[in-house]
Design a protein around this motif. Structure first.
Motif: not given
Length: 101
Positions: A93-101
């Motif tokens: 999913f990190e390829t099309f949504i942003n994952i932030e701390e």
């Protein structure tokens, strides 16, 4: 266990503060809640600081939300615990949504 969703809208950004489990029982309610408020929205920020579990049904709900956004729209997940971040990584999913701390 259930899922609690606090939804707010600021211009073109929808913010969701989620608490509980996103599973087979709660995922479609999450998506329906997002879908009914998408007019004019180009960005969704999901605060996962109180999400303890994310199933494949939850991933599908997030994918449906991404597809419902206009082209170029973004979904950003913030404050996900390590287990949930690993689920996003393993499912790519990190390829099309942003994952932030």
């Amino acid at each position: 266990m259930s899922l609690t969703v606090f939804l707010s809208i600021d211009g073109e950004t929808m913010r969701l503060k989620l608490s509980g489990r996103i599973d087979t029982m709660t995922a479609q309610n999450l998506y329906r809640g997002i879908r009914t408020s998408l007019d004019g929205i180009t960005n969704i920020t999901m605060d996962f600081s109180n999400v303890e579990y994310l199933s494949s049904a939850g991933l599908r709900a997030i994918l449906q939300a991404k597809k419902a956004l206009p082209e170029g729209g973004t979904i950003t997940v913030i404050h996900a615990n390590k287990t949930v971040r690993n689920i996003f990584t393993l499912s790519a999913f990190e390829t099309f949504i942003n994952i932030e701390e």
